[in-house]
Design a protein around this motif. Structure first.
Motif, PDB file in Angstrom:
ATOM      1  N   THR A 266      41.466  36.791  44.677  1.00 34.64           N
ATOM      2  CA  THR A 266      40.922  35.506  45.118  1.00 34.64           C
ATOM      3  C   THR A 266      40.056  35.596  46.367  1.00 34.64           C
ATOM      4  N   THR A 267      40.091  36.723  47.044  1.00 37.22           N
ATOM      5  CA  THR A 267      39.261  36.869  48.245  1.00 37.22           C
ATOM      6  C   THR A 267      38.131  37.861  48.005  1.00 37.22           C
ATOM      7  N   LEU A 268      38.411  39.132  48.054  1.00 35.89           N
ATOM      8  CA  LEU A 268      37.361  40.160  47.985  1.00 35.89           C
ATOM      9  C   LEU A 268      36.664  40.209  46.631  1.00 35.89           C
ATOM     10  N   ALA A 269      37.425  40.201  45.547  1.00 35.09           N
ATOM     11  CA  ALA A 269      36.804  40.263  44.216  1.00 35.09           C
ATOM     12  C   ALA A 269      35.997  38.991  43.944  1.00 35.09           C
ATOM     13  N   ALA A 270      36.536  37.851  44.335  1.00 32.37           N
ATOM     14  CA  ALA A 270      35.819  36.585  44.130  1.00 32.37           C
ATOM     15  C   ALA A 270      34.549  36.532  44.972  1.00 32.37           C
TER      16      ALA A 270
ATOM     17  N   GLY B 146      28.427  36.610  45.254  1.00 35.62           N
ATOM     18  CA  GLY B 146      27.176  37.235  45.651  1.00 35.62           C
ATOM     19  C   GLY B 146      26.188  37.328  44.504  1.00 35.62           C
ATOM     20  N   LEU B 147      26.690  37.445  43.281  1.00 39.10           N
ATOM     21  CA  LEU B 147      25.809  37.477  42.113  1.00 39.10           C
ATOM     22  C   LEU B 147      25.018  36.182  41.984  1.00 39.10           C
TER      23      LEU B 147
ATOM     24  N   GLY C 298      39.062  53.639  47.791  1.00 34.69           N
ATOM     25  CA  GLY C 298      38.755  53.144  46.460  1.00 34.69           C
ATOM     26  C   GLY C 298      38.803  51.633  46.370  1.00 34.69           C
ATOM     27  N   CYS C 299      39.106  51.154  45.195  1.00 35.60           N
ATOM     28  CA  CYS C 299      39.213  49.723  44.897  1.00 35.60           C
ATOM     29  C   CYS C 299      40.685  49.439  44.613  1.00 35.60           C
ATOM     30  N   LEU C 300      41.238  48.428  45.234  1.00 30.85           N
ATOM     31  CA  LEU C 300      42.652  48.128  45.037  1.00 30.85           C
ATOM     32  C   LEU C 300      42.968  47.880  43.564  1.00 30.85           C
ATOM     33  N   ALA C 301      42.122  47.158  42.864  1.00 31.62           N
ATOM     34  CA  ALA C 301      42.389  46.852  41.456  1.00 31.62           C
ATOM     35  C   ALA C 301      42.352  48.111  40.593  1.00 31.62           C
TER      36      ALA C 301
ATOM     37  N   MET D 259      40.656  39.823  36.569  1.00 28.79           N
ATOM     38  CA  MET D 259      39.529  40.212  37.434  1.00 28.79           C
ATOM     39  C   MET D 259      38.390  40.783  36.606  1.00 28.79           C
ATOM     40  N   GLN D 260      38.738  41.643  35.661  1.00 32.54           N
ATOM     41  CA  GLN D 260      37.728  42.279  34.812  1.00 32.54           C
ATOM     42  C   GLN D 260      36.990  41.230  33.980  1.00 32.54           C
ATOM     43  N   GLU D 261      37.739  40.300  33.404  1.00 32.85           N
ATOM     44  CA  GLU D 261      37.120  39.254  32.592  1.00 32.85           C
ATOM     45  C   GLU D 261      36.207  38.363  33.427  1.00 32.85           C
ATOM     46  N   ALA D 262      36.639  38.034  34.637  1.00 36.09           N
ATOM     47  CA  ALA D 262      35.796  37.213  35.515  1.00 36.09           C
ATOM     48  C   ALA D 262      34.508  37.955  35.854  1.00 36.09           C
TER      49      ALA D 262
END
Length: 192
Positions: free
Chosen positions: A64-68, A73-74, A102-105, A126-129
């Protein structure tokens, strides 16, 4: 009478996210968490149900924070290629930071799947979003004539997510943005 919680759970989740990100789930003990968060073991269990619950909360916080924020940004960039380049470049820079954590996910997938269904669901979401956000950018870019008409927005979006996952795994092996960033140019040829 129940005692009131004496710590900020949101701040604790954010700090736990950083610790899990740096060390991974297995290498992070409950003792490590209580020391890092400055709380007692009883408080951790009361607030999160244990290490697993705190890990799930940390992954959700990441989502909800970094990935969102990366997906937002897109939407801010007018040019699709520039938006995708920025997204990929920034994700590499985050991944190689902090000594190549790396990436946490992606780290969670590599460490916890297939046996951890809760982690699978969170990372799948996350991947689907990410795929949906990229597909929308690509669909609009195709309509504007910025990318080739033959490009299938959903297939290219799925490729870009898969490509990014590979880059993020590679960043653990080679935590050097300068060696990974040229690969973005190769991935962007799928838009031609």
């Amino acid at each position: 009478m129940a005692r009131t919680r004496e710590f900020d759970t949101e701040a604790a989740v954010s700090r736990a996210m950083d610790l899990f990100w740096a060390r991974g789930y297995e290498a992070t003990s409950v003792r490590d968490l209580t020391r890092h968060l400055g709380i007692g073991q009883g408080s951790l269990y009361a607030a999160f149900g244990g290490k697993d619950g705190l890990y799930r909360a940390a992954l959700e916080h990441y989502r909800t924070t970094l990935a969102a924020a990366a997906l937002r940004g897109l939407e801010e960039e007018a040019d699709a290629r520039a938006a995708i380049r920025t997204l990929l470049t920034e994700r590499i820079r985050v991944a190689v930071g902090e000594g190549g954590r790396g990436c946490l996910a992606v780290n969670a997938v590599c460490e916890r799947l297939p046996s951890d269904a809760a982690t699978w669901r969170t990372v799948r979401d996350m991947q689907e979003a990410g795929r949906e956000a990229l597909a929308e950018v690509l669909r609009a870019a195709r309509e504007r004539g910025e990318i080739a008409e033959r490009c299938d927005p959903h297939a290219v979006a799925a490729f870009l997510v898969t490509f990014l996952n590979g880059l993020l795994v590679s960043s653990k092996i080679t935590p050097d943005a300068r060696s990974l960033e040229p690969l973005i140019d190769v991935a962007l040829t799928t838009l031609d």
